[in-house]
Scaffold this motif. Structure first.
Motif, PDB file in Angstrom:
ATOM      1  N   ILE A  58      -2.855  -1.755   9.345  1.00  0.00           N
ATOM      2  CA  ILE A  58      -3.136  -2.775   8.338  1.00  0.00           C
ATOM      3  C   ILE A  58      -3.526  -2.178   6.988  1.00  0.00           C
ATOM      4  CG2 ILE A  58      -5.532  -3.056   9.122  1.00  0.00           C
ATOM      5  CD1 ILE A  58      -5.140  -6.097   8.354  1.00  0.00           C
ATOM      6  N   TYR A  59      -4.211  -1.038   6.975  1.00  0.00           N
ATOM      7  CA  TYR A  59      -4.523  -0.418   5.685  1.00  0.00           C
ATOM      8  C   TYR A  59      -3.231   0.026   5.005  1.00  0.00           C
ATOM      9  CZ  TYR A  59      -9.562  -0.329   6.546  1.00  0.00           C
ATOM     10  OH  TYR A  59     -10.864  -0.690   6.763  1.00  0.00           O
ATOM     11  N   ALA A  60      -2.340   0.646   5.771  1.00  0.00           N
ATOM     12  CA  ALA A  60      -1.057   1.064   5.220  1.00  0.00           C
ATOM     13  C   ALA A  60      -0.248  -0.137   4.737  1.00  0.00           C
ATOM     14  CB  ALA A  60      -0.266   1.850   6.263  1.00  0.00           C
ATOM     15  N   ALA A  61      -0.319  -1.236   5.481  1.00  0.00           N
ATOM     16  CA  ALA A  61       0.421  -2.437   5.095  1.00  0.00           C
ATOM     17  C   ALA A  61      -0.032  -2.948   3.733  1.00  0.00           C
ATOM     18  CB  ALA A  61       0.256  -3.518   6.151  1.00  0.00           C
ATOM     19  N   HIS A  62      -1.341  -2.980   3.504  1.00  0.00           N
ATOM     20  CA  HIS A  62      -1.840  -3.428   2.200  1.00  0.00           C
ATOM     21  C   HIS A  62      -1.500  -2.421   1.101  1.00  0.00           C
ATOM     22  CE1 HIS A  62      -3.915  -7.192   2.947  1.00  0.00           C
ATOM     23  NE2 HIS A  62      -4.425  -6.691   4.065  1.00  0.00           N
ATOM     24  N   LEU A  63      -1.520  -1.139   1.423  1.00  0.00           N
ATOM     25  CA  LEU A  63      -1.130  -0.136   0.432  1.00  0.00           C
ATOM     26  C   LEU A  63       0.348  -0.253   0.089  1.00  0.00           C
ATOM     27  CD1 LEU A  63      -3.135   2.925   1.779  1.00  0.00           C
ATOM     28  CD2 LEU A  63      -3.522   1.721  -0.387  1.00  0.00           C
ATOM     29  N   MET A  64       1.168  -0.624   1.066  1.00  0.00           N
ATOM     30  CA  MET A  64       2.585  -0.872   0.805  1.00  0.00           C
ATOM     31  C   MET A  64       2.747  -2.040  -0.166  1.00  0.00           C
ATOM     32  SD  MET A  64       5.564  -2.032   3.470  1.00  0.00           S
ATOM     33  CE  MET A  64       7.074  -2.750   2.816  1.00  0.00           C
ATOM     34  N   LEU A  65       1.974  -3.102   0.041  1.00  0.00           N
ATOM     35  CA  LEU A  65       2.044  -4.242  -0.876  1.00  0.00           C
ATOM     36  C   LEU A  65       1.566  -3.841  -2.267  1.00  0.00           C
ATOM     37  CD1 LEU A  65       0.861  -7.291   1.285  1.00  0.00           C
ATOM     38  CD2 LEU A  65       3.136  -6.273   1.052  1.00  0.00           C
ATOM     39  N   ASP A  66       0.565  -2.968  -2.338  1.00  0.00           N
ATOM     40  CA  ASP A  66       0.134  -2.442  -3.640  1.00  0.00           C
ATOM     41  C   ASP A  66       1.301  -1.766  -4.351  1.00  0.00           C
ATOM     42  OD1 ASP A  66      -2.454  -3.258  -3.089  1.00  0.00           O
ATOM     43  OD2 ASP A  66      -3.189  -1.244  -2.606  1.00  0.00           O
ATOM     44  N   GLU A  67       2.028  -0.952  -3.600  1.00  0.00           N
ATOM     45  CA  GLU A  67       3.144  -0.199  -4.177  1.00  0.00           C
ATOM     46  C   GLU A  67       4.260  -1.137  -4.630  1.00  0.00           C
ATOM     47  OE1 GLU A  67       5.470   3.991  -3.191  1.00  0.00           O
ATOM     48  OE2 GLU A  67       3.956   3.214  -1.812  1.00  0.00           O
ATOM     49  N   LEU A  68       4.521  -2.152  -3.823  1.00  0.00           N
ATOM     50  CA  LEU A  68       5.539  -3.142  -4.202  1.00  0.00           C
ATOM     51  C   LEU A  68       5.156  -3.867  -5.490  1.00  0.00           C
ATOM     52  CD1 LEU A  68       6.717  -4.911  -0.923  1.00  0.00           C
ATOM     53  CD2 LEU A  68       8.191  -3.916  -2.676  1.00  0.00           C
ATOM     54  N   GLU A  69       3.906  -4.261  -5.590  1.00  0.00           N
ATOM     55  CA  GLU A  69       3.452  -4.947  -6.801  1.00  0.00           C
ATOM     56  C   GLU A  69       3.605  -4.060  -8.026  1.00  0.00           C
ATOM     57  OE1 GLU A  69       0.112  -8.079  -5.083  1.00  0.00           O
ATOM     58  OE2 GLU A  69      -0.486  -6.005  -5.488  1.00  0.00           O
ATOM     59  N   ALA A  70       3.308  -2.774  -7.877  1.00  0.00           N
ATOM     60  CA  ALA A  70       3.461  -1.855  -9.003  1.00  0.00           C
ATOM     61  C   ALA A  70       4.918  -1.700  -9.393  1.00  0.00           C
ATOM     62  CB  ALA A  70       2.856  -0.490  -8.647  1.00  0.00           C
ATOM     63  N   ILE A  71       5.803  -1.614  -8.401  1.00  0.00           N
ATOM     64  CA  ILE A  71       7.233  -1.461  -8.684  1.00  0.00           C
ATOM     65  C   ILE A  71       7.780  -2.673  -9.424  1.00  0.00           C
ATOM     66  CG2 ILE A  71       9.506  -1.415  -7.563  1.00  0.00           C
ATOM     67  CD1 ILE A  71       8.153   0.333  -5.360  1.00  0.00           C
ATOM     68  N   TYR A  72       7.334  -3.855  -9.045  1.00  0.00           N
ATOM     69  CA  TYR A  72       7.821  -5.082  -9.675  1.00  0.00           C
ATOM     70  C   TYR A  72       7.002  -5.496 -10.886  1.00  0.00           C
ATOM     71  CZ  TYR A  72      11.312  -6.167  -6.101  1.00  0.00           C
ATOM     72  OH  TYR A  72      12.419  -6.155  -5.278  1.00  0.00           O
ATOM     73  N   GLY A  73       5.986  -4.732 -11.208  1.00  0.00           N
ATOM     74  CA  GLY A  73       5.174  -5.054 -12.381  1.00  0.00           C
ATOM     75  C   GLY A  73       4.331  -6.307 -12.211  1.00  0.00           C
ATOM     76  N   LEU A  74       3.874  -6.551 -10.988  1.00  0.00           N
ATOM     77  CA  LEU A  74       3.059  -7.735 -10.707  1.00  0.00           C
ATOM     78  C   LEU A  74       1.573  -7.411 -10.795  1.00  0.00           C
ATOM     79  CD1 LEU A  74       4.936  -9.035  -7.516  1.00  0.00           C
ATOM     80  CD2 LEU A  74       5.376  -9.656  -9.900  1.00  0.00           C
ATOM     81  N   ALA A  75       0.784  -8.411 -11.094  1.00  0.00           N
ATOM     82  CA  ALA A  75      -0.659  -8.248 -11.062  1.00  0.00           C
ATOM     83  C   ALA A  75      -1.091  -8.049  -9.606  1.00  0.00           C
ATOM     84  CB  ALA A  75      -1.351  -9.465 -11.661  1.00  0.00           C
ATOM     85  N   SER A  76      -2.149  -7.304  -9.395  1.00  0.00           N
ATOM     86  CA  SER A  76      -2.629  -7.061  -8.048  1.00  0.00           C
ATOM     87  C   SER A  76      -3.107  -8.348  -7.378  1.00  0.00           C
ATOM     88  CB  SER A  76      -3.780  -6.045  -8.067  1.00  0.00           C
ATOM     89  OG  SER A  76      -4.319  -5.894  -6.768  1.00  0.00           O
TER      90      SER A  76
END
Length: 305
Positions: A285-303
């Protein structure tokens, strides 16, 4: 509720003995039915994803199998596991060290430890999931139920699902992009389908997959002739650094192949390397949330944390 007498205590002022029962219950799992304590205090975890699950639930295991990368833990959980004893790998558990920890509950998975289940059960009550990988959310709830933290497990899973919904909405039309997942390795290169750790997260968000990857399977090994099947509106690829120069040379060879350079996603500048540990090997689950962090950064989304 089942009761199991576990200790005999001497009375303070008499020679009378008092049997003190510890509440326990039966847990159905991949290897059968096992009676486990309601409030285990010394838990051993034999999967990487399960170690993250326990930590997220506020429980530090006394022993755990080491991470696939790290010495002995992934960087994102190393501090929390400072006092946890490493027990070998998921595929080679050190039973001698495990036994010295005197656990009152062992958690593992049939797909990795079926062969040593009798030895584990002789040490302490042992319960197992069927498998690991894309099932990490169901497994987290299973672990939570097994240690008496069902509500905390439900909150953890619901929180992740809610976050994927928030990202879906923030992506707007970009949610219709077809996402390709590829892993490059000197041993084998594979296209990852929907029943993978990353694939299921993308599916929960609502991101699409290319037709050739829109399969309820895990992955398929491919040769360079099948590079065209790696195409997508966006291509996320990962590669382990464990083999050092060999891994780097292999990745460079694939990324400079004319077929790769001709992919539409590559030509559009939308082929991006992402973390092998976070998107693939850690699996929790920690990795899963870090993956979502990375996706948000790639798409330029707010956290959305």
């Amino acid at each position: 509720m089942l009761l199991r007498p576990l200790a005999v205590l001497a009375a303070l002022s008499t020679s009378l003995l008092l049997i003190l029962p510890l509440e326990a219950r039966e847990v159905n799992h991949a290897m059968g039915v096992t009676e486990v304590p309601d409030n285990p205090q010394r838990i051993v975890m034999l999967t990487n994803e399960g170690t993250e699950a326990l930590l997220y639930l506020g429980v530090v295991p006394v022993g755990a199998v080491q991470s696939w990368d790290g010495n002995p833990w992934y960087d994102h959980i190393a501090t929390a596991l400072a006092d946890t004893v490493p027990l070998g790998t998921e595929l080679a558990v050190n039973l001698e060290i495990l036994a010295t920890l005197e656990p009152d509950l062992i958690l593992g998975t049939k797909v990795r430890q079926e062969a040593i289940y009798p030895q584990l059960s002789a040490i302490a009550p042992t319960v197992m999931t069927e498998t690991i990988g894309g099932e990490w959310q169901e497994n987290l709830q299973f672990y939570a139920d097994a240690i008496g933290k069902s509500e905390a497990g439900k909150a953890a899973v619901d929180g992740f699902v809610a976050r994927t919904g928030t990202i879906h909405d923030a992506l707007s039309d970009a949610v219709n992009e077809r996402i390709s997942l590829v892993r490059f390795s000197p041993n084998r290169t594979r296209i990852y389908y929907k029943q993978t750790f990353a694939g299921l997260a993308l599916q929960q968000i609502g991101l699409q997959r290319p037709a050739s990857q829109d399969k309820d399977d895990f992955a398929q090994e491919v040769t360079k002739e099948r590079i065209p099947e790696m195409d997508g509106d966006r291509i996320f690829y990962f590669s382990s650094d464990l083999n050092g120069d060999e891994s780097a040379a292999n990745l460079n060879d694939w990324l400079n192949d004319p077929l790769w350079l001709n992919l539409e996603g590559v030509k559009a500048g939308k082929a991006q390397r992402v973390s092998e540990i976070i998107w693939n090997t850690a699996g929790g689950i920690y990795a899963a949330h870090l993956m979502l962090d990375e996706l948000e950064a790639i798409y330029g989304l707010a956290s959305s944390r």
